[in-house]
Design a protein around this motif. Sequence first.
Motif, short mmCIF file in Angstrom:
data_model
loop_
_atom_site.label_atom_id
_atom_site.label_comp_id
_atom_site.label_asym_id
_atom_site.label_seq_id
_atom_site.Cartn_x
_atom_site.Cartn_y
_atom_site.Cartn_z
N LEU A 110 0.83 -1.20 0.00
CA LEU A 110 0.00 0.00 0.00
C LEU A 110 0.87 1.25 0.00
CD1 LEU A 110 -2.70 -0.84 2.71
CD2 LEU A 110 -3.04 -0.68 0.26
N SER A 111 0.40 2.25 -0.72
CA SER A 111 1.07 3.55 -0.71
C SER A 111 0.00 4.61 -0.49
CB SER A 111 1.77 3.82 -2.03
OG SER A 111 2.81 2.90 -2.24
N TRP A 112 0.34 5.62 0.27
CA TRP A 112 -0.54 6.76 0.47
C TRP A 112 0.10 7.93 -0.25
CZ3 TRP A 112 -0.16 2.82 3.89
CH2 TRP A 112 -1.34 2.34 4.48
N SER A 113 -0.65 8.56 -1.17
CA SER A 113 -0.11 9.65 -1.97
C SER A 113 -0.99 10.88 -1.84
CB SER A 113 -0.04 9.26 -3.44
OG SER A 113 0.80 8.15 -3.62
N GLY A 114 -0.37 12.04 -1.90
CA GLY A 114 -1.11 13.29 -1.80
C GLY A 114 -1.38 13.65 -0.36
N ASN A 115 -1.67 14.89 -0.12
CA ASN A 115 -1.83 15.39 1.25
C ASN A 115 -2.91 14.66 2.04
OD1 ASN A 115 0.24 17.23 0.97
ND2 ASN A 115 -1.11 18.85 0.25
N ASP A 116 -4.10 14.46 1.42
CA ASP A 116 -5.19 13.80 2.15
C ASP A 116 -4.83 12.37 2.54
OD1 ASP A 116 -6.72 16.08 1.98
OD2 ASP A 116 -7.91 15.37 0.27
N GLU A 117 -4.26 11.62 1.60
CA GLU A 117 -3.90 10.23 1.91
C GLU A 117 -2.76 10.17 2.92
OE1 GLU A 117 -3.26 7.73 -1.47
OE2 GLU A 117 -5.30 8.00 -2.22
N VAL A 118 -1.80 11.06 2.81
CA VAL A 118 -0.70 11.08 3.77
C VAL A 118 -1.24 11.41 5.17
CG1 VAL A 118 1.43 12.28 4.45
CG2 VAL A 118 1.11 11.52 2.08
N ASP A 119 -2.19 12.33 5.24
CA ASP A 119 -2.83 12.63 6.53
C ASP A 119 -3.53 11.39 7.09
OD1 ASP A 119 -1.96 15.25 6.43
OD2 ASP A 119 -3.91 16.06 5.75
N ASP A 120 -4.23 10.65 6.22
CA ASP A 120 -4.88 9.40 6.65
C ASP A 120 -3.85 8.42 7.20
OD1 ASP A 120 -7.32 10.40 5.81
OD2 ASP A 120 -7.32 9.27 3.91
N PHE A 121 -2.72 8.30 6.51
CA PHE A 121 -1.68 7.39 6.98
C PHE A 121 -1.16 7.83 8.34
CE2 PHE A 121 2.71 6.25 7.66
CZ PHE A 121 2.65 4.87 7.52
N GLU A 122 -0.94 9.12 8.52
CA GLU A 122 -0.43 9.63 9.80
C GLU A 122 -1.41 9.33 10.93
OE1 GLU A 122 2.60 10.43 10.29
OE2 GLU A 122 3.12 10.49 8.16
N LYS A 123 -2.70 9.44 10.67
CA LYS A 123 -3.71 9.10 11.68
C LYS A 123 -3.65 7.62 12.01
CE LYS A 123 -6.87 12.71 10.14
NZ LYS A 123 -8.07 12.95 9.32
N LEU A 124 -3.55 6.79 10.99
CA LEU A 124 -3.45 5.35 11.20
C LEU A 124 -2.19 5.01 11.98
CD1 LEU A 124 -4.89 2.65 10.45
CD2 LEU A 124 -3.40 2.56 8.45
#
Length: 149
Positions: A110-124
Amino acid sequence: MVGRRALPKAFKESLCAQWSYRCAVCNGRFTTRELQADHRVPYRVSGEALELAPEDFMPLCPSCNRAKSWACENCPNWDRRIPSECQTCLWGSPQQYLHVATIPERRLHLSWSGNDEVDDFEKLSARARAEEATVAELAKRLIRNPKGE
């Protein structure tokens, strides 16, 4: 069988285009120069076919190619040399496989890209740390029990 040969530039370009310039394992997008045309079944196991066939190769990014090399060189089939075993491995058929170097296993990249997805990853990631788990452990737990019951 013939000896190991250099792949023509046009062959590699066509292979990369066929895969939309994505690594067959991690699905990351790369340039043709970055991708490596890799034998699905290691050369040591099956040698080189007489005809150059795109289905015998897949594009790998440098990171996945190194991981594949390490896994294959430490796989029991490295010495047994049974091509069909390699063909059912993650490293030979990443879209449909039965094992990883002979071990029953499944992987999800899995990869998180872009600000919104990176924010989701940081929350996780923060939640995983709070629960004293890795992100992978938390993701597996959430898949098993999505409602957290």
